[in-house]
Design an enzyme around this catalytic site. Structure first.
Site, PDB file in Angstrom:
ATOM      1  N   HIS A  76       2.197   9.069   1.365  1.00 42.52           N
ATOM      2  CA  HIS A  76       1.241   8.870   0.045  1.00 42.52           C
ATOM      3  C   HIS A  76       1.460   9.824  -0.825  1.00 42.52           C
ATOM      4  CE1 HIS A  76      -1.458   6.885   3.220  1.00 42.52           C
ATOM      5  NE2 HIS A  76      -0.680   7.600   3.982  1.00 42.52           N
ATOM      6  N   HIS A  85       0.951  -1.147  -0.021  1.00 42.46           N
ATOM      7  CA  HIS A  85      -0.089  -0.018  -0.114  1.00 42.46           C
ATOM      8  C   HIS A  85       0.819   1.342   0.166  1.00 42.46           C
ATOM      9  CE1 HIS A  85      -3.304  -2.696   0.668  1.00 42.46           C
ATOM     10  NE2 HIS A  85      -2.829  -2.941   1.839  1.00 42.46           N
ATOM     11  N   THR A 113      -5.882   6.458   8.078  1.00 37.71           N
ATOM     12  CA  THR A 113      -6.627   6.989   6.607  1.00 37.71           C
ATOM     13  C   THR A 113      -6.551   5.570   5.937  1.00 37.71           C
ATOM     14  OG1 THR A 113      -4.511   7.209   5.740  1.00 37.71           O
ATOM     15  CG2 THR A 113      -5.318   9.164   6.936  1.00 37.71           C
ATOM     16  N   THR A 114      -6.361   4.459   6.566  1.00 35.14           N
ATOM     17  CA  THR A 114      -6.197   3.537   5.723  1.00 35.14           C
ATOM     18  C   THR A 114      -7.429   2.227   6.752  1.00 35.14           C
ATOM     19  OG1 THR A 114      -4.478   2.235   6.926  1.00 35.14           O
ATOM     20  CG2 THR A 114      -4.299   3.456   4.573  1.00 35.14           C
ATOM     21  N   HIS A 126       3.814  10.678   6.673  1.00 36.28           N
ATOM     22  CA  HIS A 126       3.053  10.363   8.180  1.00 36.28           C
ATOM     23  C   HIS A 126       3.981   9.813   9.043  1.00 36.28           C
ATOM     24  CE1 HIS A 126      -1.148  10.310   5.875  1.00 36.28           C
ATOM     25  NE2 HIS A 126      -0.781  11.596   6.013  1.00 36.28           N
ATOM     26  N   HIS A 163       5.675   6.657   6.664  1.00 30.01           N
ATOM     27  CA  HIS A 163       5.282   6.052   5.564  1.00 30.01           C
ATOM     28  C   HIS A 163       4.630   7.250   4.419  1.00 30.01           C
ATOM     29  CE1 HIS A 163       1.573   6.016   7.792  1.00 30.01           C
ATOM     30  NE2 HIS A 163       1.150   6.539   6.646  1.00 30.01           N
TER      31      HIS A 163
HETATM   32 ZN   LIG Z   1      -0.527   7.529   6.113  1.00 27.89          ZN
END
Ligand SMILES: [Zn+2]
Length: 248
Positions: A116, A89, A198-199, A133, A114
């Site tokens: 995005h 992801h 957010t996941t 993040h 991580h």
């Molecule tokens: Zn994130």
């Protein structure tokens, strides 16, 4: 002693590290049947993605944020043994002993960071090419995230080695020790609000701090990430009356 098992357990509940390894975890992603509009349909455990009232990310409307004389963010990060992972992801850097940060809701240990692309959070309707993040956890299991937005510009020196060899396939490998301090911009004014992962499973009760000052990555660094993850941002979610503050 490096306790990778403990880190892995914490990471399981951290934003965006939800591994596909467990067969019981349904497939989710960012488009089609597994896309963000369908996360709540994939598993009962993902229900809060739809019915939650304090979901992340959000669009931060600066004309509506409340200026507060809050406490500054106090980072106390340190160089930590690290592992670089592609979890299917995103790209994650797991920190074994990354130090801590103090934000208004308390002091939290750095667990991982991580990325995005584009940024999940927007400011006045505008997203940024990338966001990092930094995920933290306290002894009670509460999570706090610090978001570092990136504009395209100068090469990010702190991420130079990592982004020069991003793992295209799922898996993880040890990398050189990493000090998360290097990820932070020079000044730390921030927007703060209560939000969620957010996941999936979109768990709420996450203390969010979005740094107001963007950092930069080079076009090549952004491209290197997008080659692996062309789009891994959840759409912005309703504010539902939440207060967003800004601390200078
Ligand atoms: Zn994130």
């Amino acid at each position: 002693m490096i306790r990778w098992k403990a880190i892995a357990a914490v990471s399981l509940f951290s934003a965006c590290t939800w591994a596909q390894a467990a067969d019981s975890v349904p497939h989710w992603g960012y488009e089609g049947h597994g896309g963000a509009d369908h996360w709540s349909e994939l598993d009962k455990a993902f229900e809060v993605c739809k019915i939650g009232k304090t979901q992340s990310p959000i669009d931060i409307v600066t004309a509506q944020v409340e200026s507060v004389a809050g406490a500054p963010i106090k980072p106390a990060y340190k160089s930590s043994p690290a592992k670089l992972a592609n979890n299917g992801h995103t790209i994650v850097v797991h920190l074994a002993d990354g130090g801590s940060v103090t934000v208004p809701s308390g002091t939290y240990k750095a667990v991982q960071f991580h990325f995005h692309a584009p940024s999940e959070e927007k400011i006045d309707g505008k997203s940024f090419p990338m966001v990092a993040h930094i995920v933290h956890s306290n002894d009670a299991g509460k999570l706090a995230v610090i978001a570092v937005l990136f504009n395209e510009g100068a090469e990010n020196a702190a991420l130079k080695e990592i982004f020069a060899a991003l793992p295209a396939k799922e898996g993880e490998q040890p990398i050189k020790p990493f000090d998360t301090t290097a990820l932070l911009p020079a000044t730390l004014p921030y927007f703060a609000f209560e939000g969620s992962l957010t996941t999936p499973p979109c768990s709420e009760g996450v203390a969010w701090q979005v740094l107001k000052t963007p950092s930069t990555m080079s076009a090549a660094q952004i491209e290197a990430f997008r080659k692996i993850f062309p789009m891994n941002a959840r759409p912005v979610q309703p504010l539902n009356g939440r207060k967003v503050t800004v601390t200078q």
